[in-house]
Design a protein around this motif. Structure first.
Motif, PDB file in Angstrom:
ATOM      1  N   GLU A 225       0.851  -1.191   0.000  1.00 27.98           N
ATOM      2  CA  GLU A 225       0.000   0.000   0.000  1.00 27.98           C
ATOM      3  C   GLU A 225       0.881   1.233   0.000  1.00 27.98           C
ATOM      4  O   GLU A 225       1.917   1.284   0.677  1.00 27.98           O
ATOM      5  N   THR A 226       0.505   2.228  -0.775  1.00 28.04           N
ATOM      6  CA  THR A 226       1.234   3.502  -0.832  1.00 28.04           C
ATOM      7  C   THR A 226       0.299   4.634  -0.453  1.00 28.04           C
ATOM      8  O   THR A 226      -0.788   4.777  -1.016  1.00 28.04           O
ATOM      9  N   ILE A 245       7.114  -4.686  13.546  1.00 28.39           N
ATOM     10  CA  ILE A 245       6.255  -5.784  13.107  1.00 28.39           C
ATOM     11  C   ILE A 245       5.641  -6.433  14.344  1.00 28.39           C
ATOM     12  O   ILE A 245       6.366  -6.892  15.240  1.00 28.39           O
ATOM     13  N   PRO A 246       4.317  -6.429  14.445  1.00 24.67           N
ATOM     14  CA  PRO A 246       3.654  -7.016  15.622  1.00 24.67           C
ATOM     15  C   PRO A 246       4.080  -8.459  15.857  1.00 24.67           C
ATOM     16  O   PRO A 246       4.376  -9.204  14.917  1.00 24.67           O
ATOM     17  N   ASP A 247       4.099  -8.846  17.120  1.00 24.76           N
ATOM     18  CA  ASP A 247       4.603 -10.162  17.509  1.00 24.76           C
ATOM     19  C   ASP A 247       3.803 -11.310  16.906  1.00 24.76           C
ATOM     20  O   ASP A 247       4.346 -12.395  16.648  1.00 24.76           O
ATOM     21  N   HIS A 248       2.500 -11.124  16.669  1.00 24.98           N
ATOM     22  CA  HIS A 248       1.670 -12.226  16.193  1.00 24.98           C
ATOM     23  C   HIS A 248       1.741 -12.409  14.676  1.00 24.98           C
ATOM     24  O   HIS A 248       1.035 -13.257  14.122  1.00 24.98           O
ATOM     25  N   LYS A 249       2.613 -11.609  13.999  1.00 27.31           N
ATOM     26  CA  LYS A 249       2.732 -11.709  12.546  1.00 27.31           C
ATOM     27  C   LYS A 249       4.121 -12.191  12.150  1.00 27.31           C
ATOM     28  O   LYS A 249       5.079 -12.063  12.905  1.00 27.31           O
ATOM     29  N   ASP A 250       4.210 -12.774  10.951  1.00 29.84           N
ATOM     30  CA  ASP A 250       5.512 -13.190  10.430  1.00 29.84           C
ATOM     31  C   ASP A 250       6.424 -11.980  10.291  1.00 29.84           C
ATOM     32  O   ASP A 250       5.981 -10.893   9.892  1.00 29.84           O
ATOM     33  N   PHE A 251       7.707 -12.182  10.569  1.00 30.20           N
ATOM     34  CA  PHE A 251       8.660 -11.081  10.544  1.00 30.20           C
ATOM     35  C   PHE A 251       9.152 -10.849   9.114  1.00 30.20           C
ATOM     36  O   PHE A 251      10.257 -11.242   8.729  1.00 30.20           O
ATOM     37  N   GLN A 252       8.298 -10.195   8.330  1.00 27.54           N
ATOM     38  CA  GLN A 252       8.654  -9.872   6.956  1.00 27.54           C
ATOM     39  C   GLN A 252       7.895  -8.620   6.526  1.00 27.54           C
ATOM     40  O   GLN A 252       6.803  -8.337   7.005  1.00 27.54           O
ATOM     41  N   GLY A 253       8.539  -7.839   5.627  1.00 28.83           N
ATOM     42  CA  GLY A 253       7.932  -6.613   5.148  1.00 28.83           C
ATOM     43  C   GLY A 253       8.972  -5.518   4.967  1.00 28.83           C
ATOM     44  O   GLY A 253      10.166  -5.715   5.211  1.00 28.83           O
ATOM     45  N   SER A 254       8.510  -4.332   4.553  1.00 33.43           N
ATOM     46  CA  SER A 254       9.420  -3.202   4.344  1.00 33.43           C
ATOM     47  C   SER A 254       8.652  -1.893   4.366  1.00 33.43           C
ATOM     48  O   SER A 254       7.424  -1.873   4.209  1.00 33.43           O
ATOM     49  N   ILE A 255       9.416  -0.813   4.559  1.00 33.94           N
ATOM     50  CA  ILE A 255       8.856   0.543   4.553  1.00 33.94           C
ATOM     51  C   ILE A 255       9.746   1.410   3.676  1.00 33.94           C
ATOM     52  O   ILE A 255      10.975   1.335   3.761  1.00 33.94           O
ATOM     53  N   LYS A 256       9.123   2.234   2.850  1.00 32.63           N
ATOM     54  CA  LYS A 256       9.870   3.202   2.052  1.00 32.63           C
ATOM     55  C   LYS A 256       9.213   4.571   2.182  1.00 32.63           C
ATOM     56  O   LYS A 256       7.989   4.689   2.115  1.00 32.63           O
ATOM     57  N   LEU A 283      12.834  17.442   6.209  1.00 32.93           N
ATOM     58  CA  LEU A 283      12.348  17.792   4.877  1.00 32.93           C
ATOM     59  C   LEU A 283      12.366  19.305   4.721  1.00 32.93           C
ATOM     60  O   LEU A 283      11.959  20.036   5.623  1.00 32.93           O
ATOM     61  N   THR A 284      12.829  19.779   3.591  1.00 30.26           N
ATOM     62  CA  THR A 284      12.818  21.219   3.324  1.00 30.26           C
ATOM     63  C   THR A 284      12.324  21.482   1.907  1.00 30.26           C
ATOM     64  O   THR A 284      12.832  20.907   0.942  1.00 30.26           O
ATOM     65  N   GLY A 285      11.326  22.323   1.809  1.00 32.77           N
ATOM     66  CA  GLY A 285      10.774  22.678   0.505  1.00 32.77           C
ATOM     67  C   GLY A 285      10.170  21.510  -0.243  1.00 32.77           C
ATOM     68  O   GLY A 285      10.065  21.537  -1.473  1.00 32.77           O
ATOM     69  N   ALA A 286       9.753  20.464   0.468  1.00 31.38           N
ATOM     70  CA  ALA A 286       9.193  19.276  -0.192  1.00 31.38           C
ATOM     71  C   ALA A 286       7.752  19.531  -0.615  1.00 31.38           C
ATOM     72  O   ALA A 286       7.020  20.283   0.029  1.00 31.38           O
ATOM     73  N   LYS A 287       7.356  18.863  -1.711  1.00 28.88           N
ATOM     74  CA  LYS A 287       6.007  19.049  -2.237  1.00 28.88           C
ATOM     75  C   LYS A 287       5.140  17.798  -2.083  1.00 28.88           C
ATOM     76  O   LYS A 287       3.946  17.901  -1.849  1.00 28.88           O
ATOM     77  N   GLU A 288       5.745  16.625  -2.230  1.00 27.74           N
ATOM     78  CA  GLU A 288       4.936  15.408  -2.174  1.00 27.74           C
ATOM     79  C   GLU A 288       5.638  14.333  -1.339  1.00 27.74           C
ATOM     80  O   GLU A 288       6.840  14.101  -1.466  1.00 27.74           O
ATOM     81  N   LEU A 289       4.872  13.707  -0.490  1.00 19.10           N
ATOM     82  CA  LEU A 289       5.383  12.650   0.376  1.00 19.10           C
ATOM     83  C   LEU A 289       4.669  11.339   0.062  1.00 19.10           C
ATOM     84  O   LEU A 289       3.436  11.302  -0.048  1.00 19.10           O
ATOM     85  N   LYS A 290       5.446  10.267  -0.084  1.00 19.64           N
ATOM     86  CA  LYS A 290       4.875   8.937  -0.308  1.00 19.64           C
ATOM     87  C   LYS A 290       5.422   7.970   0.732  1.00 19.64           C
ATOM     88  O   LYS A 290       6.631   7.924   0.969  1.00 19.64           O
ATOM     89  N   ILE A 291       4.529   7.224   1.343  1.00 19.14           N
ATOM     90  CA  ILE A 291       4.912   6.188   2.295  1.00 19.14           C
ATOM     91  C   ILE A 291       4.401   4.857   1.750  1.00 19.14           C
ATOM     92  O   ILE A 291       3.197   4.680   1.563  1.00 19.14           O
ATOM     93  N   THR A 292       5.318   3.938   1.496  1.00 20.60           N
ATOM     94  CA  THR A 292       4.959   2.638   0.939  1.00 20.60           C
ATOM     95  C   THR A 292       5.221   1.556   1.979  1.00 20.60           C
ATOM     96  O   THR A 292       6.325   1.466   2.534  1.00 20.60           O
ATOM     97  N   ILE A 293       4.187   0.756   2.251  1.00 18.94           N
ATOM     98  CA  ILE A 293       4.289  -0.315   3.236  1.00 18.94           C
ATOM     99  C   ILE A 293       4.071  -1.658   2.536  1.00 18.94           C
ATOM    100  O   ILE A 293       3.136  -1.813   1.745  1.00 18.94           O
TER     101      ILE A 293
END
Length: 312
Positions: A225-226, A245-256, A283-293
């Motif tokens: 999801e972005t 990563i919550p304890d009840h879930k598999d330890f896999q994934g990433s954040i950007k 951040l300085t003078g930034a216009k757009e932020l994207k968070i990808t999970i």
């Protein structure tokens, strides 16, 4: 005869005081010991902190920098008093000569590696000399020499406090500070994602109970999801995010985290510890932020603090 004696005393005081000031400018604070460690000249031409002087609270536990800041003004007040006593001169002529002299001294400091050429110091030194000259004009109004000296000393203290107060106000006006925290879910998500910032009561990560205060980001039932946010006209920001990563879930994934197409943060499960973590991004003078999970990564309490002027 008495006037000549006073003039003679003033002359020797001026010479002696000048030598003391030159000693502090060239040899005090271990300057000579640092010459061999310096390999390049230091010239600071653009003033940036000449109005920054310590407040009254700072002087209760003064540091060396606090004393130097005040000293760069106060130590040069006597020149504004002594020179007019020796030579009749106008304010403009005196200040022109003084500033030229300080510029020469600052240049010699830089070229001999015994200091630096600093425009901030030139301005502060000149302020001190101007205060002294103003005190001289206020104090020397009678024929009684010692009464004039006393009045000049009082005038110097009053003018110094006045300049100190003005510099303090200017410092507050032109100094930025961190504004209160703003949760990122208060921004509009340009993707229209209805799950943005969904909040839940608690998480358990690495055996620790985590209670989000503002928001939680996850991708339940999805692989990726972005979240995209328009930063608008925001200036300097400190973006903070907590993740794990919550304890009840598999330890896999990433954040950007990407800002205006440039990746500022990339963290995968392989790089993480089994415990909550936090990052702060500038951040300085930034216009757009994207968070990808991706995967089972979870973010919470994502938000920013903006650098603003106090009058904003």
């Amino acid at each position: 005869m008495q006037m000549k004696q006073h003039r003679k005393i003033t002359f020797f005081i001026t010479i002696g005081y000048t030598l003391i000031i030159l000693y502090f400018m060239f040899f005090a604070f271990g300057r000579a010991d640092k010459v061999d460690l310096t390999s390049q000249y230091t010239f600071i031409f653009l003033p940036d902190d000449f109005f920054r002087v310590p407040g009254l609270s700072d002087l209760l536990h003064p540091t060396l920098m606090d004393l130097v800041g005040i000293g760069n003004i106060a130590a040069f007040i006597p020149f504004g008093i002594l020179f007019p006593l020796l030579y009749r001169t106008s304010f403009v002529r005196f200040m022109t000569g003084f500033i030229l002299s300080i510029l020469v001294v600052e240049t010699i400091q830089a070229l001999t590696f015994l200091g630096s050429f600093d425009t901030n110091d030139v301005i502060k030194n000149s302020l001190g000399a101007a205060i002294g000259f103003g005190a001289y004009k206020i104090g020397f109004r009678t024929k009684n020499y010692w009464r004039n000296i006393t009045a000049t000393g009082i005038a110097s203290a009053v003018l110094m406090l006045g300049v100190w107060g003005v510099l303090g106000v200017v410092d507050q006006v032109f100094t930025k500070e961190l504004a209160p925290f703003v949760a990122i879910n208060e921004w509009e998500d340009s993707t229209g994602n209805g799950l943005t910032g969904t909040k839940q009561d608690s998480l358990k990560i690495g055996g620790q109970d985590v209670t989000p205060q503002y928001n939680v980001y996850g991708i339940e039932g999805k692989k990726k999801e972005t979240y995209t946010y328009s930063l608008g006209n925001k200036g300097d920001l400190y973006l903070s995010l907590n993740y794990g990563i919550p304890d009840h879930k598999d330890f896999q994934g990433s954040i950007k985290v990407t800002v205006d197409g440039h990746e500022l943060l990339s963290v995968s499960a392989e790089d993480q510890l089994h415990e909550p973590d936090m990052r702060i991004l500038y951040l300085t003078g930034a216009k757009e932020l994207k968070i990808t999970i991706e995967g089972n990564e979870t973010l919470w309490d994502v938000g920013y603090r903006e650098m603003v002027y106090t009058w904003n």
